[in-house]
Design an enzyme around this catalytic site. Structure first.
Site, short mmCIF file in Angstrom:
data_model
loop_
_atom_site.label_atom_id
_atom_site.label_comp_id
_atom_site.label_asym_id
_atom_site.label_seq_id
_atom_site.Cartn_x
_atom_site.Cartn_y
_atom_site.Cartn_z
N LYS A 70 0.86 -1.17 -0.02
CA LYS A 70 0.07 0.08 0.01
C LYS A 70 0.88 1.21 -0.17
CE LYS A 70 -3.87 1.92 2.62
NZ LYS A 70 -4.71 1.59 3.90
N SER A 146 -9.44 1.49 2.98
CA SER A 146 -8.72 2.41 2.30
C SER A 146 -7.58 1.55 1.43
CB SER A 146 -8.03 3.52 3.00
OG SER A 146 -7.08 2.86 4.00
N SER A 170 -9.95 -0.73 6.85
CA SER A 170 -9.14 -0.45 5.85
C SER A 170 -8.30 -1.65 5.44
CB SER A 170 -8.12 0.68 6.02
OG SER A 170 -9.02 1.70 5.93
#
Length: 510
Positions: A70, A146, A170
């Site tokens: 990420k 996210s 997330s």
């Protein structure tokens, strides 16, 4: 992943072959799915060649496996963007986050940095030039945030696992909506150095993969301790006490398809030897309020100075949420943290007491992925993930079925702190008895999805324009335009009401 790891370690397949295939899949699918912010093909192939040259005795537990990271973590190959034009791309240039270093030390090959919600909060802004994450099961739908690109990339089979973060769901939400597996470990278990903060007291780094066994492999590499679930028979869950908060699960916010899939998942777990029993969560609404208050208060503390300096460069969803935290002040945020700690202690006592449980089970999310047209602003679904960030408990998301449109549905298992081995063991046993986690999406690269819709017009707040929220924004140096101001004030007033109600419901001890 475990099958690929075995093949790579024994030399049945080369890392170069596996990484080349992953990069080819990315070439074909990334323009549609928006999985990557940046890719590192040359560096990844070089790392794969180095992995293949290692003698069998020197190969690590993730030898030659292509993984993604990420884009709030530092990785030496490229900048951290946090999917924000406002971010300084020179931060941590040429450095790895310790979590990324651990994955590499275990033999993993990092093939790229994945898309995310800006600074890990909000929804994509169509005004930005960053890739738009699309759900591989239906590209008109949201992947969940996210850790957006992680969920889409694993579901489409581009890579085998990924490193994400979770502050109110997330890791688990993209896993749930994309039909993969994701683990939010105990708060603090995985190092977050050189990872951009959102809410430091609730941020957690966690693994995402096809299965619970994959998450165990990744967590073992990230921590240096073994979390790989053992192979056990059909009675592997005998004596495991699973508590079910039926008043939440049977509420109107949970769809009928989700309730049915959840009931079947409980039946499977009971068949494996687990004992399911009712275990209500009266703490749930207060823990939701704790998570929101602390998250937005800490988000403003972490990002407020840059918001003031570069307001227009931030996406609308992020800036409107983060700015609302300016209205809270440190007193309400500190009070919420203390309340969360007290509620967590009480919940642990109930789990350990008479009628207690080892694991709490709920759906991860009350429905399948919603269309983007409904997701221009945060959805109004019941958030079943956020309370566990307020407690710091580990939570595992597992595919458990599909809805009427064929979209994935997900089971969430939650345990007391540092019980990841038991949690992953229960998840692995469930996945040996089911095949939902083995489904792979097959998106058509020729599809041309519709552009993202613009955020809906901000609803007006009833409070006068010169109220305390506006004064707090001015004091913080924030100068939103009228539409942003309306949205920020509406969010801030709702947040303040929630924080004050939380304080009244849980008076501070004398």
């Amino acid at each position: 992943m475990s099958g690929a790891v075995h093949a790579l370690r024994t030399g049945a397949v080369s890392s170069r072959e596996v990484v080349t295939a992953a990069l080819a899949d990315a070439d074909a699918l990334d323009p549609l799915l928006g999985v990557f912010v940046t890719r590192f093909p040359e560096r990844a192939l070089a790392a794969a060649r180095e992995a293949d040259a290692l003698p069998a005795g020197e190969r690590g537990p993730l030898h030659g496996v292509p993984l993604a990271v990420k884009d709030n973590f530092a990785a030496a190959e490229g900048p951290v963007t946090a999917q924000s034009p406002a971010h300084d791309p020179g931060l941590w240039r040429g450095l790895d986050a310790p979590a990324v270093t651990r994955l590499r030390s275990a033999g993993a090959v990092v093939i790229g940095k994945t898309t995310m919600a800006e600074y890990a909060m909000g929804r994509p802004d169509p005004a930005h030039s960053f890739p738009v994450p699309r759900n591989p099961w239906d590209v008109e739908r949201w992947t969940g945030g996210s850790s957006t690109g992680n969920g889409a990339g694993i579901a489409a089979g581009i890579f085998l696992g990924a490193l994400g973060t979770d502050t109110s769901g997330s890791v688990r939400l993209p896993a749930a909506l994309c039909g993969t597996t994701g683990l939010k470990p105990t708060h603090g278990l995985v190092c977050l150095d050189r990872c951009l903060p959102l809410s430091p007291s609730q941020d957690v780094a966690g693994p995402m993969g096809v299965s619970a066994a994959d998450c165990g492999l990744l967590l073992s590499a990230l921590t240096g301790r073994s979390y790989v679930p053992g192979e056990t028979g059909g009675t592997g869950l005998r004596g495991l006490r699973i508590g079910v908060p039926y008043s939440l699960v049977e509420g109107p916010s949970v769809t009928g398809a989700c309730r049915s899939a959840f009931a079947e998942a409980l039946r499977v777990l009971a068949g494996l030897g687990a004992q399911t029993r009712e275990f209500e969560l009266p703490e749930f609404p207060s823990l939701l309020a704790v998570n929101a208050t602390v998250m937005l208060g800490e988000a403003f503390a972490a990002h407020g100075a840059r918001l003031a300096a570069r307001w227009e460069l931030h996406g609308r969803a992020f800036r409107r949420l983060a700015a609302a935290g300016a209205a809270l002040g440190p007193g309400l945020v500190d009070r919420a943290r203390l309340t969360g700690a007290a509620l967590t202690a009480g919940l642990l006592e109930r789990m350990d007491g008479p009628g207690g449980v080892d694991v709490i089970a709920t759906p991860t999310w009350p429905a399948g992925a919603r269309p983007y047209v409904h997701e221009a602003a945060p959805g109004d679904e019941l958030n079943l993930t956020a309370p566990w960030n307020a407690t710091g408990f580990p939570a595992l998301a597992l595919p458990m079925g599909t809805d009427g449109a064929g979209l994935p549905l997900s089971l969430q298992l939650v345990a007391r702190p540092y019980a990841e081995r038991a949690l992953l063991g229960a998840g692995a046993a469930y996945q040996r008895a089911t095949a939902w986690h083995l489904r792979r999406a097959t998106p058509d690269p020729a599809i041309r999805p519709r552009p993202l819709p613009e955020p809906p017009p901000a609803e007006g707040a009833r409070e006068p324009a010169d109220d305390l929220v506006t004064a707090a924004l001015t004091a913080a140096g924030l100068t939103p335009d009228p539409e942003d101001l309306t949205a920020v004030r509406a969010t801030a007033h709702a947040l303040l009401r929630s924080a004050h109600e939380l304080a009244q419901a849980h008076p501070e001890p004398a």
